[in-house]
Design a protein around this motif. Sequence first.
Motif, PDB file in Angstrom:
ATOM      1  N   THR A  10       0.916  -1.284  -0.125  1.00  0.00           N
ATOM      2  CA  THR A  10      -0.101  -0.153  -0.095  1.00  0.00           C
ATOM      3  C   THR A  10       0.877   1.340  -0.063  1.00  0.00           C
ATOM      4  OG1 THR A  10      -1.692  -1.173   1.052  1.00  0.00           O
ATOM      5  CG2 THR A  10      -1.997   1.121   1.328  1.00  0.00           C
ATOM      6  N   THR A  77      -7.133  -3.598  -6.191  1.00  0.00           N
ATOM      7  CA  THR A  77      -8.344  -3.129  -7.161  1.00  0.00           C
ATOM      8  C   THR A  77      -7.922  -2.933  -8.492  1.00  0.00           C
ATOM      9  OG1 THR A  77      -9.515  -2.303  -5.231  1.00  0.00           O
ATOM     10  CG2 THR A  77     -10.345  -2.031  -7.339  1.00  0.00           C
ATOM     11  N   VAL A  96     -11.145   4.916  -4.995  1.00  0.00           N
ATOM     12  CA  VAL A  96     -10.467   4.363  -3.917  1.00  0.00           C
ATOM     13  C   VAL A  96     -10.190   2.887  -4.235  1.00  0.00           C
ATOM     14  CG1 VAL A  96     -11.093   3.488  -1.629  1.00  0.00           C
ATOM     15  CG2 VAL A  96     -12.015   5.502  -2.457  1.00  0.00           C
ATOM     16  N   LEU A  97      -8.884   2.874  -4.052  1.00  0.00           N
ATOM     17  CA  LEU A  97      -8.047   1.311  -4.440  1.00  0.00           C
ATOM     18  C   LEU A  97      -8.144   0.670  -3.122  1.00  0.00           C
ATOM     19  CD1 LEU A  97      -5.135   2.586  -6.646  1.00  0.00           C
ATOM     20  CD2 LEU A  97      -7.492   1.694  -7.305  1.00  0.00           C
ATOM     21  N   ASN A  98      -8.609  -0.703  -2.895  1.00  0.00           N
ATOM     22  CA  ASN A  98      -8.503  -1.528  -1.841  1.00  0.00           C
ATOM     23  C   ASN A  98      -7.191  -2.396  -2.022  1.00  0.00           C
ATOM     24  OD1 ASN A  98     -10.922  -0.564  -0.530  1.00  0.00           O
ATOM     25  ND2 ASN A  98     -11.918  -1.494  -2.426  1.00  0.00           N
ATOM     26  N   THR A 100      -5.452  -5.838   0.012  1.00  0.00           N
ATOM     27  CA  THR A 100      -5.727  -6.612   0.991  1.00  0.00           C
ATOM     28  C   THR A 100      -4.773  -7.794   1.111  1.00  0.00           C
ATOM     29  OG1 THR A 100      -7.345  -8.098  -0.304  1.00  0.00           O
ATOM     30  CG2 THR A 100      -8.523  -6.428   0.961  1.00  0.00           C
ATOM     31  N   ALA A 105      -6.585  -4.999   5.656  1.00  0.00           N
ATOM     32  CA  ALA A 105      -7.112  -4.059   4.397  1.00  0.00           C
ATOM     33  C   ALA A 105      -6.829  -2.612   4.437  1.00  0.00           C
ATOM     34  CB  ALA A 105      -8.610  -4.233   4.451  1.00  0.00           C
ATOM     35  N   GLN A 106      -6.275  -2.031   3.391  1.00  0.00           N
ATOM     36  CA  GLN A 106      -5.924  -0.941   3.366  1.00  0.00           C
ATOM     37  C   GLN A 106      -6.558  -0.233   2.178  1.00  0.00           C
ATOM     38  OE1 GLN A 106      -2.795   0.591   5.044  1.00  0.00           O
ATOM     39  NE2 GLN A 106      -3.194  -1.101   6.477  1.00  0.00           N
ATOM     40  N   THR A 107      -6.472   1.101   2.247  1.00  0.00           N
ATOM     41  CA  THR A 107      -7.229   1.920   1.238  1.00  0.00           C
ATOM     42  C   THR A 107      -6.291   2.961   0.489  1.00  0.00           C
ATOM     43  OG1 THR A 107      -8.501   3.393   2.615  1.00  0.00           O
ATOM     44  CG2 THR A 107      -9.591   1.530   1.720  1.00  0.00           C
ATOM     45  N   THR A 109      -6.801   6.403  -1.779  1.00  0.00           N
ATOM     46  CA  THR A 109      -7.660   7.441  -2.387  1.00  0.00           C
ATOM     47  C   THR A 109      -6.882   8.470  -3.298  1.00  0.00           C
ATOM     48  OG1 THR A 109      -9.044   7.042  -0.532  1.00  0.00           O
ATOM     49  CG2 THR A 109      -9.483   8.891  -1.985  1.00  0.00           C
TER      50      THR A 109
END
Length: 118
Positions: A10, A77, A96-98, A100, A105-107, A109
């Motif tokens: 991430t 994503t 927003v990208l996920n 995992t 779980a991180q995002t 943006t």
Amino acid sequence: RADFDAFGFTSQTRQALQFAQKSAIAKRRLVCVNIAGNSVSLRFAAAFGALACDRDLPNPDGNAPFVQTAPSGVTITDAAFNFDPQGQPGLANALVLNVTGGSNAQTITIEAVTGYVH
């Protein structure tokens, strides 16, 4: 291990997207971001004003094309978008990208108007 890898990937992906935005501004060219198959790749338009990316964006070290692959057990994503020469992503809404991995779980943006990555 997958939790740690997801956090690290991430962070690396945020940095890659910031690099893409800064490269678009510095080169005054379109920079295309493609995230597919758990891989992030960056390309740019060779000609000023071109609407398609036709060259690989080099890594900051200037060698290989910029490609970053998620570690085993980590997913992100799929997405495709561009940063224009002003650093704007050309998105209608924030993206927003996920990311995992394991139980983590991180995002990430990307803001629609400014291109701010967080």
